[in-house]
Design a protein around this motif. Structure first.
Motif, PDB file in Angstrom:
ATOM      1  N   ASP A 112      26.370  -4.950 -65.740  1.00 21.73           N
ATOM      2  CA  ASP A 112      26.615  -3.839 -64.821  1.00 21.73           C
ATOM      3  C   ASP A 112      27.992  -3.919 -64.181  1.00 21.73           C
ATOM      4  N   GLY A 113      28.789  -4.960 -64.534  1.00 14.04           N
ATOM      5  CA  GLY A 113      30.157  -5.048 -64.028  1.00 14.04           C
ATOM      6  C   GLY A 113      30.234  -5.279 -62.538  1.00 14.04           C
ATOM      7  N   GLY A 114      29.155  -5.707 -61.895  1.00 18.53           N
ATOM      8  CA  GLY A 114      29.177  -6.009 -60.478  1.00 18.53           C
ATOM      9  C   GLY A 114      28.630  -4.895 -59.618  1.00 18.53           C
ATOM     10  N   ALA A 115      28.020  -3.864 -60.225  1.00 12.78           N
ATOM     11  CA  ALA A 115      27.458  -2.766 -59.447  1.00 12.78           C
ATOM     12  C   ALA A 115      26.396  -3.296 -58.509  1.00 12.78           C
ATOM     13  N   GLY A 116      26.470  -2.868 -57.237  1.00 12.40           N
ATOM     14  CA  GLY A 116      25.503  -3.297 -56.236  1.00 12.40           C
ATOM     15  C   GLY A 116      25.827  -4.640 -55.614  1.00 12.40           C
ATOM     16  N   ARG A 117      26.888  -5.272 -56.038  1.00 12.18           N
ATOM     17  CA  ARG A 117      27.275  -6.559 -55.462  1.00 12.18           C
ATOM     18  C   ARG A 117      28.261  -6.330 -54.322  1.00 12.18           C
ATOM     19  N   THR A 118      28.106  -7.085 -53.272  1.00 11.13           N
ATOM     20  CA  THR A 118      29.003  -7.024 -52.129  1.00 11.13           C
ATOM     21  C   THR A 118      29.561  -8.426 -51.883  1.00 11.13           C
ATOM     22  N   PRO A 119      30.638  -8.550 -51.119  1.00  8.10           N
ATOM     23  CA  PRO A 119      31.164  -9.886 -50.821  1.00  8.10           C
ATOM     24  C   PRO A 119      30.122 -10.795 -50.181  1.00  8.10           C
ATOM     25  N   GLU A 120      29.241 -10.198 -49.366  1.00  9.63           N
ATOM     26  CA  GLU A 120      28.233 -11.000 -48.670  1.00  9.63           C
ATOM     27  C   GLU A 120      27.100 -11.435 -49.585  1.00  9.63           C
ATOM     28  N   THR A 121      26.872 -10.704 -50.684  1.00 13.22           N
ATOM     29  CA  THR A 121      25.837 -11.138 -51.625  1.00 13.22           C
ATOM     30  C   THR A 121      26.401 -12.067 -52.698  1.00 13.22           C
TER      31      THR A 121
END
Length: 359
Positions: A112-121
């Protein structure tokens, strides 16, 4: 997230490097990457950065480094890339860039290329520590261990060709020393030593597989380099000596043994192991067996002859005894010694054991 440790630290998110250049954040990221997808306690992180004892305000400084790493991660996430591209041109250009960003949201491997990922996760605070989430990305240490495990299983099954292939794939992942360019503390130094021991073990089994496949001549140059690089490694030297022996270079194998013994004596007066002593005895046996044995007459000694009869007729020996005397005067013929020919490689034997059952 893609993590590279075997030959310098390299961590990237969505194809963008998140590896800091400053020493302390780089060291912090290296330890988090070594324990990727696991929670690393704050106390462990502080011991790594400040092995002599954490100064006052160390926890606040650690938190500052975490925020800096999260800022690098934020800049690499797809949303940040889309915002940068959208702000670069007109509304139409922004729409085109946004569509391209949406189409490129899938990573090179189809993820998914990092979709839904945040720096905090990606770098989260959990249970008194921090956790670096790879999101199912690649990690060269994990790849190394998987390939090495497959190679070990192939060796146990006697499939030397597959073992050589998989163990070679594991070794090919190494680009240099692990964590090169990182100011390693006690934790990272221990991990680097563990990885190096694992690499040498894989290298040992890869060489055994190659020798078992009969590739002695091909391995001699590489083993010569390895023996020079590891002058105290008895296993590498034993394999080097076996390869030389099977190529008919017994004297060179004995010379390699002499160099190893000299290096061991220089390193605190050490002596070679029982395995190396048995191999050395086998080499001497092979060398001596290959030398032709020359009869005593050929070495210049005069043959024994029957005593000369006295001139007085009554002093002559009886006629019936003369044939026996003449037979005793003939030189003894020794059977020829067959030249030594190294036996064909036996896959069931490994390394120095291939020289003989006693090695």
């Amino acid at each position: 997230m893609d993590v590279r440790i075997l030959g310098g630290l390299s961590v990237s998110e969505n194809g963008v490097s998140v590896t800091p250049t400053a020493a302390a954040p780089r060291q912090l990221l290296a330890l988090l990457a070594a324990c990727a997808d696991q929670v690393v306690p704050v106390s462990v992180l502080m011991d790594e950065i400040w092995p002599s004892g954490a100064p006052r305000g160390a926890r606040a400084e650690l938190h500052s480094h975490i925020l800096g790493l999260r800022a690098l991660i934020a800049a690499a996430l797809p949303e940040a890339q889309d915002r940068t591209a959208g702000a670069a041109g007109t509304a139409g250009a922004a729409g085109t860039a946004g569509a391209a960003g949406t189409a490129g949201a899938d990573g090179p491997d189809g993820s998914d290329g990092g979709a839904g990922r945040t720096p905090e996760t990606v770098l989260s605070a959990q249970s008194g520590g921090y956790r670096l989430d790879t999101g199912g990305g690649s990690h060269d240490v994990w790849q190394f261990e998987r390939a090495a495990g497959a190679g070990y299983r192939a060796m146990e099954a006697g499939d030397l060709a597959r073992a050589a292939l998989r163990l070679g794939e594991a070794l090919a992942l190494w680009r240099g020393e692990p964590y090169a360019g990182v100011d390693a503390g006690p934790r990272l130094r221990t991990e680097a030593e563990r990885l190096e021991i694992s690499r040498l073990s894989v290298l040992d089994q890869w060489v055994e597989a190659q020798l078992g496949l009969g590739r002695h001549a091909e391995m001699v140059p590489e083993l010569a380099v390895l023996a020079a690089r590891h002058p105290l490694n008895e296993s590498i030297h034993a394999q080097f000596m076996v390869a030389l022996l099977r190529c008919g270079r017994t004297d060179d194998a004995l010379l390699a043994h002499q160099r190893l013994c000299a290096a061991l004596r220089a390193d605190g007066g050490r002596e070679p192991s029982a395995r190396l002593r048995r191999l050395h005895r086998s080499l001497l046996t092979v060398r001596d067996s290959a030398r032709p044995r020359v009869p005593a007459q050929a070495q210049g000694s005069r043959p024994r002859t029957a005593p000369r009869p006295a001139s007085h007729p009554q002093a002559q020996a009886p006629t019936q005894m003369q044939p026996q005397t003449q037979a005793q005067a003939q030189p003894v013929s020794l059977p020829p010694v067959a030249p030594y020919r190294p036996s064909a490689p036996r896959p069931a034997l490994a390394g120095a054991a291939a020289v003989g059952a006693a090695v």
